[in-house]
Design an enzyme around this catalytic site. Structure first.
Site, PDB file in Angstrom:
ATOM      1  N   ASP A  80      -6.786  -6.563   3.799  1.00  0.00           N
ATOM      2  CA  ASP A  80      -6.003  -5.175   3.877  1.00  0.00           C
ATOM      3  C   ASP A  80      -6.122  -4.608   5.254  1.00  0.00           C
ATOM      4  O   ASP A  80      -7.408  -4.468   5.663  1.00  0.00           O
ATOM      5  CB  ASP A  80      -6.756  -4.282   2.802  1.00  0.00           C
ATOM      6  CG  ASP A  80      -6.153  -2.912   2.796  1.00  0.00           C
ATOM      7  OD1 ASP A  80      -5.129  -2.470   3.330  1.00  0.00           O
ATOM      8  OD2 ASP A  80      -6.784  -2.048   2.154  1.00  0.00           O
ATOM      9  N   GLY A  81      -5.006  -4.388   5.872  1.00  0.00           N
ATOM     10  CA  GLY A  81      -5.048  -3.810   7.280  1.00  0.00           C
ATOM     11  C   GLY A  81      -4.065  -4.643   8.164  1.00  0.00           C
ATOM     12  O   GLY A  81      -4.619  -5.827   8.397  1.00  0.00           O
ATOM     13  N   MET A 130     -11.338  -6.162   4.869  1.00  0.00           N
ATOM     14  CA  MET A 130     -10.733  -5.007   5.642  1.00  0.00           C
ATOM     15  C   MET A 130     -10.496  -5.746   7.126  1.00  0.00           C
ATOM     16  O   MET A 130     -11.188  -6.162   7.667  1.00  0.00           O
ATOM     17  CB  MET A 130     -11.712  -3.680   6.012  1.00  0.00           C
ATOM     18  CG  MET A 130     -11.595  -2.705   4.700  1.00  0.00           C
ATOM     19  SD  MET A 130     -10.126  -2.128   4.037  1.00  0.00           S
ATOM     20  CE  MET A 130      -9.479  -1.416   5.430  1.00  0.00           C
ATOM     21  N   ASP A 140      -4.514   3.778  -2.096  1.00  0.00           N
ATOM     22  CA  ASP A 140      -5.606   4.022  -1.020  1.00  0.00           C
ATOM     23  C   ASP A 140      -6.123   5.584  -1.395  1.00  0.00           C
ATOM     24  O   ASP A 140      -5.537   6.603  -1.082  1.00  0.00           O
ATOM     25  CB  ASP A 140      -5.019   3.905   0.292  1.00  0.00           C
ATOM     26  CG  ASP A 140      -5.046   2.417   0.892  1.00  0.00           C
ATOM     27  OD1 ASP A 140      -5.829   1.801   0.694  1.00  0.00           O
ATOM     28  OD2 ASP A 140      -4.010   2.282   1.228  1.00  0.00           O
ATOM     29  N   HIS A 198      -0.989  -0.902  -4.564  1.00  0.00           N
ATOM     30  CA  HIS A 198      -2.399  -0.459  -3.854  1.00  0.00           C
ATOM     31  C   HIS A 198      -2.386   0.667  -3.589  1.00  0.00           C
ATOM     32  O   HIS A 198      -1.476   1.218  -2.643  1.00  0.00           O
ATOM     33  CB  HIS A 198      -2.567  -1.408  -2.616  1.00  0.00           C
ATOM     34  CG  HIS A 198      -3.866  -1.296  -1.765  1.00  0.00           C
ATOM     35  ND1 HIS A 198      -4.941  -2.233  -2.231  1.00  0.00           N
ATOM     36  CD2 HIS A 198      -4.420  -0.328  -0.711  1.00  0.00           C
ATOM     37  CE1 HIS A 198      -5.964  -1.691  -1.469  1.00  0.00           C
ATOM     38  NE2 HIS A 198      -5.586  -0.884  -0.454  1.00  0.00           N
ATOM     39  N   MET A 238     -11.691   4.618  -0.837  1.00  0.00           N
ATOM     40  CA  MET A 238     -12.489   4.928   0.456  1.00  0.00           C
ATOM     41  C   MET A 238     -13.281   6.238   0.387  1.00  0.00           C
ATOM     42  O   MET A 238     -12.775   7.288   0.967  1.00  0.00           O
ATOM     43  CB  MET A 238     -11.541   4.846   1.618  1.00  0.00           C
ATOM     44  CG  MET A 238     -11.153   3.224   1.925  1.00  0.00           C
ATOM     45  SD  MET A 238      -9.665   3.125   2.709  1.00  0.00           S
ATOM     46  CE  MET A 238      -8.766   3.402   1.263  1.00  0.00           C
ATOM     47  N   HIS A 249      -7.978   1.273  -4.315  1.00  0.00           N
ATOM     48  CA  HIS A 249      -9.007   1.343  -3.088  1.00  0.00           C
ATOM     49  C   HIS A 249      -9.749   2.489  -2.893  1.00  0.00           C
ATOM     50  O   HIS A 249      -9.279   3.384  -2.252  1.00  0.00           O
ATOM     51  CB  HIS A 249      -8.079   0.659  -1.933  1.00  0.00           C
ATOM     52  CG  HIS A 249      -8.924   0.363  -0.861  1.00  0.00           C
ATOM     53  ND1 HIS A 249      -8.386   0.027   0.307  1.00  0.00           N
ATOM     54  CD2 HIS A 249     -10.276   0.235  -0.623  1.00  0.00           C
ATOM     55  CE1 HIS A 249      -9.404  -0.147   1.111  1.00  0.00           C
ATOM     56  NE2 HIS A 249     -10.546  -0.002   0.834  1.00  0.00           N
ATOM     57  N   MET A 297      -8.854   8.254  -0.380  1.00  0.00           N
ATOM     58  CA  MET A 297      -9.748   8.586   0.985  1.00  0.00           C
ATOM     59  C   MET A 297     -10.105  10.054   0.530  1.00  0.00           C
ATOM     60  O   MET A 297      -9.395  10.979   0.277  1.00  0.00           O
ATOM     61  CB  MET A 297      -8.798   8.690   2.257  1.00  0.00           C
ATOM     62  CG  MET A 297      -8.286   7.339   2.311  1.00  0.00           C
ATOM     63  SD  MET A 297      -7.403   7.138   4.155  1.00  0.00           S
ATOM     64  CE  MET A 297      -6.348   5.473   4.128  1.00  0.00           C
ATOM     65  N   SER A 343       0.710  -1.118  -0.119  1.00  0.00           N
ATOM     66  CA  SER A 343       0.066   0.192   0.063  1.00  0.00           C
ATOM     67  C   SER A 343       0.912   1.230   0.011  1.00  0.00           C
ATOM     68  O   SER A 343       1.795   1.548   0.765  1.00  0.00           O
ATOM     69  CB  SER A 343      -1.095   0.097   1.238  1.00  0.00           C
ATOM     70  OG  SER A 343      -1.414   1.330   1.456  1.00  0.00           O
ATOM     71  N   GLY A 400      -2.821   3.975   7.924  1.00  0.00           N
ATOM     72  CA  GLY A 400      -2.084   2.800   7.846  1.00  0.00           C
ATOM     73  C   GLY A 400      -1.463   2.668   9.138  1.00  0.00           C
ATOM     74  O   GLY A 400      -1.826   3.491  10.242  1.00  0.00           O
ATOM     75  N   GLY A 424      -9.199   3.849   6.847  1.00  0.00           N
ATOM     76  CA  GLY A 424      -8.841   5.457   7.119  1.00  0.00           C
ATOM     77  C   GLY A 424      -7.162   5.811   7.317  1.00  0.00           C
ATOM     78  O   GLY A 424      -6.866   6.912   7.033  1.00  0.00           O
TER      79      GLY A 424
HETATM   80  C1  DX5 Z   1      -6.624   1.517   5.331  1.00  0.00           C
HETATM   81  C2  DX5 Z   1      -5.956   1.218   3.791  1.00  0.00           C
HETATM   82  C3  DX5 Z   1      -4.872   0.234   4.074  1.00  0.00           C
HETATM   83  C4  DX5 Z   1      -3.781   0.822   4.714  1.00  0.00           C
HETATM   84  C5  DX5 Z   1      -2.846  -0.560   5.158  1.00  0.00           C
HETATM   85  O1  DX5 Z   1      -7.474   2.305   5.298  1.00  0.00           O
HETATM   86  O2  DX5 Z   1      -6.905   0.574   3.361  1.00  0.00           O
HETATM   87  O3  DX5 Z   1      -4.614  -0.102   2.698  1.00  0.00           O
HETATM   88  O4  DX5 Z   1      -2.584   1.398   3.876  1.00  0.00           O
HETATM   89  O5  DX5 Z   1      -1.813  -0.244   5.964  1.00  0.00           O
HETATM   90  P1  DX5 Z   1      -1.030  -1.067   7.043  1.00  0.00           P
HETATM   91  O6  DX5 Z   1      -0.632  -2.456   6.280  1.00  0.00           O
HETATM   92  O7  DX5 Z   1      -0.114  -0.181   7.444  1.00  0.00           O
HETATM   93  O8  DX5 Z   1      -1.951  -1.577   7.715  1.00  0.00           O
HETATM   94 ZN    ZN Z   2      -6.379  -0.004   1.118  1.00  0.00          ZN
END
Ligand code: DX5
Ligand code: ZN
Length: 223
Positions: A177-178, A139, A36, A34, A70, A68, A38, A9, A146, A144
């Site tokens: 993811d997460g 998830m 993200d 990936h 969000m 992804h 937001m 990510s 990392g 939201g």
């Molecule tokens: C969270 C994201 C993830 C995040 C994962 O909302 O969708 O993709 O970046 O990060 P880590 O691996 O640090 O949990």
């Molecule tokens: Zn993600």
């Protein structure tokens, strides 16, 4: 085809050097990126839009990019990210008024379609759109940010999603993811996942290749 996909990510990358950071994880053995997205509305954080995806393509990134979303609503973003070079677009069912239509739209734009399920989102209804899905993303944190901790109940959910996927007539990837780390990736694979999204575990490591190799070693032990 490789049985397991590792998708770092970019959220945990150094955004001032995003092109280099994307190229670095691919050179280190990652299969996919990936991204993200937001919007400070669907999730309480704000990241990037289609122009950043396009910039990565212009920089020379050829690998698949899973966007992804969000963000809410999703339909215009689907169109914009597809023309910005996304290969996969994943959205949260809560963020679309018409899930079936949004899934169709993704494929119509020439991308692979994914649905992302929050920790408390049920699988209810997914069986009716299974034929329109290429990827289900579980998830294992609340979306939201990392660097959060893996929510253990996700393992059980992965097993349920795996059972659902087995009823499909075509290949559907099961992404997680997460909070994915070297020390839990094997258990996640054993539960049924085949695609692993990891931000801090890869970008937080001093040697990306070592981090990815350590994950692959754990994955080898899962089969
Ligand atoms: C969270 C994201 C993830 C995040 C994962 O909302 O969708 O993709 O970046 O990060 P880590 O691996 O640090 O949990
Ligand atoms: Zn993600």
């Amino acid at each position: 085809m490789k049985p397991y996909i590792i998708a770092p990510s970019l959220l945990s990358a150094d955004f001032a050097r995003l092109g280099e950071e994307a190229a670095a994880v691919l050179a280190a053995g990652a299969d996919m990126l990936h991204l993200d997205v937001m919007d400070n509305h669907y999730v309480p954080n704000l990241t990037v839009g289609p122009l950043v995806c396009e910039a990565l393509r212009k920089y020379g990134i050829k690998a698949p990019i899973d966007v992804h979303l969000m963000a809410k609503p999703v339909d215009q973003l689907i169109i914009d990210f597809a023309s910005a070079g996304a290969t996969h677009i994943t959205f949260h069912p809560e963020a679309s008024r018409h899930i079936d239509r949004s899934l169709d739209l993704i494929r119509k734009q020439g991308c692979r379609a994914g649905l992302a399920l929050n920790p408390a989102t049920s699988l209810h209804g997914i069986e009716y759109v299974l034929d329109k899905i290429d990827l289900i993303l579980v998830m294992s944190v609340n979306p939201g940010f990392g660097g959060q901790h893996f929510i253990p109940s996700a393992l059980n959910k992965i097993a349920h999603v795996k059972a659902l996927i087995k009823t499909a007539q075509h290949r559907i990837h099961l992404a997680v993811d997460g909070g994915v780390k070297v020390d839990n990736i094997q258990a996640i694979a054993k539960a049924g996942a085949d695609m692993f999204i990891a931000g801090s575990a890869i970008y937080g490591a001093s040697d990306y290749a070592k981090a990815i190799a350590a994950m692959r070693m754990q994955l080898n032990g899962a089969t």
